[in-house]
Design an enzyme around this catalytic site. Structure first.
Site, PDB file in Angstrom:
ATOM      1  N   CYS A  40     -10.144   1.870 -12.603  1.00  0.00           N
ATOM      2  CA  CYS A  40      -9.065   2.382 -11.744  1.00  0.00           C
ATOM      3  C   CYS A  40      -8.128   3.276 -12.555  1.00  0.00           C
ATOM      4  O   CYS A  40      -7.412   2.801 -13.441  1.00  0.00           O
ATOM      5  CB  CYS A  40      -8.285   1.217 -11.164  1.00  0.00           C
ATOM      6  N   GLY A 100       2.397  -8.551 -10.080  1.00  0.00           N
ATOM      7  CA  GLY A 100       2.516  -9.302  -8.837  1.00  0.00           C
ATOM      8  C   GLY A 100       3.733 -10.187  -8.855  1.00  0.00           C
ATOM      9  O   GLY A 100       3.937 -10.938  -9.807  1.00  0.00           O
ATOM     10  N   ASP A 106       7.962  11.780 -11.374  1.00  0.00           N
ATOM     11  CA  ASP A 106       7.537  10.435 -10.971  1.00  0.00           C
ATOM     12  C   ASP A 106       6.024  10.357 -11.077  1.00  0.00           C
ATOM     13  O   ASP A 106       5.337  11.381 -11.099  1.00  0.00           O
ATOM     14  CB  ASP A 106       8.006  10.107  -9.550  1.00  0.00           C
ATOM     15  N   CYS A 120      -6.474   2.402  -0.996  1.00  0.00           N
ATOM     16  CA  CYS A 120      -7.298   1.752  -2.019  1.00  0.00           C
ATOM     17  C   CYS A 120      -7.864   0.476  -1.421  1.00  0.00           C
ATOM     18  O   CYS A 120      -7.135  -0.294  -0.807  1.00  0.00           O
ATOM     19  CB  CYS A 120      -6.441   1.399  -3.232  1.00  0.00           C
ATOM     20  N   CYS A 152     -12.483   5.463 -11.143  1.00  0.00           N
ATOM     21  CA  CYS A 152     -12.360   5.506  -9.691  1.00  0.00           C
ATOM     22  C   CYS A 152     -11.108   6.301  -9.360  1.00  0.00           C
ATOM     23  O   CYS A 152     -10.028   5.999  -9.879  1.00  0.00           O
ATOM     24  CB  CYS A 152     -12.247   4.095  -9.105  1.00  0.00           C
ATOM     25  N   GLY A 163      -8.063  -7.873  -7.924  1.00  0.00           N
ATOM     26  CA  GLY A 163      -8.976  -6.927  -7.270  1.00  0.00           C
ATOM     27  C   GLY A 163      -9.149  -7.319  -5.820  1.00  0.00           C
ATOM     28  O   GLY A 163      -8.512  -8.255  -5.343  1.00  0.00           O
TER      29      GLY A 163
HETATM   30  P1  AMP Z   1       7.427   6.344  -2.107  1.00  0.00           P
HETATM   31  O1  AMP Z   1       8.388   7.488  -2.270  1.00  0.00           O
HETATM   32  O2  AMP Z   1       7.951   5.373  -1.088  1.00  0.00           O
HETATM   33  O3  AMP Z   1       6.067   6.789  -1.852  1.00  0.00           O
HETATM   34  O4  AMP Z   1       7.442   5.530  -3.458  1.00  0.00           O
HETATM   35  C1  AMP Z   1       7.098   6.149  -4.647  1.00  0.00           C
HETATM   36  C2  AMP Z   1       7.239   5.155  -5.766  1.00  0.00           C
HETATM   37  O5  AMP Z   1       6.366   4.057  -5.581  1.00  0.00           O
HETATM   38  C3  AMP Z   1       6.920   5.774  -7.093  1.00  0.00           C
HETATM   39  O6  AMP Z   1       8.060   5.664  -7.899  1.00  0.00           O
HETATM   40  C4  AMP Z   1       5.793   4.933  -7.663  1.00  0.00           C
HETATM   41  O7  AMP Z   1       6.046   4.602  -9.004  1.00  0.00           O
HETATM   42  C5  AMP Z   1       5.795   3.697  -6.813  1.00  0.00           C
HETATM   43  N1  AMP Z   1       4.453   3.185  -6.510  1.00  0.00           N
HETATM   44  C6  AMP Z   1       3.285   3.818  -6.528  1.00  0.00           C
HETATM   45  N2  AMP Z   1       2.278   3.015  -6.168  1.00  0.00           N
HETATM   46  C7  AMP Z   1       2.808   1.822  -5.925  1.00  0.00           C
HETATM   47  C8  AMP Z   1       2.267   0.553  -5.544  1.00  0.00           C
HETATM   48  N3  AMP Z   1       0.973   0.379  -5.303  1.00  0.00           N
HETATM   49  N4  AMP Z   1       3.124  -0.482  -5.417  1.00  0.00           N
HETATM   50  C9  AMP Z   1       4.434  -0.306  -5.635  1.00  0.00           C
HETATM   51  N5  AMP Z   1       4.998   0.868  -5.997  1.00  0.00           N
HETATM   52  C10 AMP Z   1       4.207   1.916  -6.139  1.00  0.00           C
END
Ligand code: AMP
Length: 458
Positions: free
Chosen positions: A237, A28, A347, A384, A435, A104
């Site tokens: 999670c 965060g 990724d 989520c 989950c 959470g």
């Molecule tokens: P996007 O292409 O905009 O969907 O971004 C994909 C990227 O977001 C990936 O490299 C993930 O590592 C990252 N990502 C996945 N979940 C989250 C999240 N909850 N908060 C920030 N980044 C995220």
């Protein structure tokens, strides 16, 4: 998502907490805060917007006295991004105080809040977490653990908590065990932290996790345990292993690094890329998965994307416009690695597809001949409600499109995701007890009744 930390039995508790928060920054980046409590119950707090590293100056830390402290790093999943919503939540009541740090999301916070308001409670923030503090304050139980236990009855959703009531430090984890929470020992002090990397930085040793449905608290220097909920089916999670936690941490008792490598190996088995020249990660969260992919596929691992470490996680910028601009600020492609080659980009996930589309454009601009994308998790098809910021379904690219359409939208030559089964078998202590609602739509509890109000917190 958020990071939480707590310590007691340590003369300079606030200082140690400050250090611990550095290792929870990835959880965060919107705000950070510390509450410290002296042995005779005087409490002081510092909360601020932004990073741990900019703002807690010497004088402010110096003013936080005592052997007990809790800390928090926040990004908003419910409630707005503002200083009123920075944690720990801190209130004075009946001549004492309550401080609470929450990781959470409560799925029934809106209803609980309305019930409290109907009885005359007033709220200072739009956070679901404030509901818990009100419920602690309302309890007539004699002891802090009993007060907290009473307050937690009827809460739905995810909570890992560090709480101080008076001079007592407590920690709790919901009965599903959604979010991680570890217990550590530092000399005679007890430490609670979302991830073990925060134990490492302060020199503490992991003892065990707070169990799902358990409150732990420290009394006369001893760790005591109280069960506030019957053991239920675990719903840890799985996204903590995929993306959220740091690879140098253990969460849920398993190594995040080992988990991600196993995901990468499994991905290579399920989604090979014959004819490709190299493989690389989208740094940093998929580094370990790309290592696993390289290992299992035999492809050469390269650094094809360079990440600017002075900008935060893309999603931390709450508006879409901010996110778009941030892709180029955050990443650049290495022409010498990419030019004329058929490449595999690994990724950990695709959420909105915004960052990914920008990255693929960068790779093509740097001369990649073919771009194949491999994702070390299944398509995210649902939001989520338990603490990860993947909000409305309409914004999730894989909820709206078939895989082939996602491939076209992000501009890759081929796209392959890890299967849910492969994922659950690859993570430590799988395949049960996780989950995976964001992939499978199997929500372990009823989702929030009114999503808009749930998001706004009111
Ligand atoms: P996007 O292409 O905009 O969907 O971004 C994909 C990227 O977001 C990936 O490299 C993930 O590592 C990252 N990502 C996945 N979940 C989250 C999240 N909850 N908060 C920030 N980044 C995220």
């Amino acid at each position: 998502m958020c990071g939480i930390f707590g310590i007691t039995g340590q003369p300079d508790a606030a200082r140690v907490t400050h250090l611990g928060l550095y290792s929870l920054q990835h959880r965060g980046q919107e705000s950070a805060g510390i509450v410290a409590v002296s042995a005779d119950g005087d409490a002081a707090t510092v909360r601020k917007m932004g990073l741990v590293s900019d703002g807690f100056d010497e004088d402010r830390i110096e003013a936080l006295h005592g052997p007990t402290a809790i800390g928090h790093t926040r990004y908003s999943t419910a409630g707005t991004s503002s200083i009123e919503n920075a944690q720990p939540v801190f209130v004075r009541f009946r001549g004492g105080h309550i401080a609470l740090a929450h990781n959470g999301n409560l799925t029934n916070a809106v209803e609980l809040r309305a019930a409290l308001e109907a009885e005359g409670s007033i709220f200072a923030s739009s956070m679901d977490s404030e509901v818990i503090v009100h419920r602690i304050a309302k309890s007539r139980a004699g002891q802090p653990a009993a007060q907290l236990s009473e307050a937690l009855q009827g809460l739905e959703g995810a909570f890992s908590l560090a709480v101080v009531i008076g001079t007592t430090l407590l920690a709790a984890r919901d009965a599903h065990g959604w979010r991680p929470l570890s217990i550590g020992r530092l000399g005679d002090a007890w430490v609670f932290a979302s991830e073990t990397c925060a134990l490492d930085i302060v020199g503490a040793t992991r003892v065990r996790d707070v169990a799902a449905g358990e409150i732990v608290y420290v009394e006369d220097g001893e760790l005591r345990s109280h069960r506030f909920a019957e053991p239920a089916a675990l719903h840890r999670c799985v996204f903590e292993y995929i993306y959220f936690a740091r690879p140098d941490s253990q969460v849920f008792g398993g190594s995040v690094d080992r988990a991600r490598r196993a995901l990468g190996r499994q991905l290579a088995k399920e989604q090979p890329t014959p004819g490709a020249d190299i493989v690389f990660a989208v740094p940093d969260s998929s580094n370990a998965a790309a290592l696993g992919y390289a290992e299992a596929s035999g492809l050469q691992l390269e650094h094809a994307l360079i990440r600017n470490h002075y900008v935060g996680r893309t999603f931390i910028q709450p508006t879409q416009a901010g996110r778009d601009a941030k892709v180029k600020v955050k990443y650049n492609a290495v022409r010498e690695v990419l030019e004329g080659r058929s490449v595999v980009m690994v990724d950990d996930s695709i959420v909105r597809g915004t960052t990914t589309r920008g990255l693929v454009a960068l790779l093509r601009g740097a001369g990649a001949r073919e771009v194949h994308m491999r994702v070390s998790s299944p398509p995210i098809t649902g939001p989520c409600y338990y603490g990860i910021d993947t909000p409305e379904r309409e914004q999730l690219i894989a909820a709206k499109m078939q895989i082939g359409e996602v491939a076209s939208a992000i501009g890759v030559d081929s796209l392959g995701y890890l299967s849910l089964e492969g994922l659950l078998h690859a993570v430590p202590d799988g395949p049960d007890g996780f989950c995976h609602a964001c992939f499978s739509g199997q929500y372990p509890t009823r989702p929030p009744v009114d999503i808009k109000r749930y998001r706004s917190g009111r």
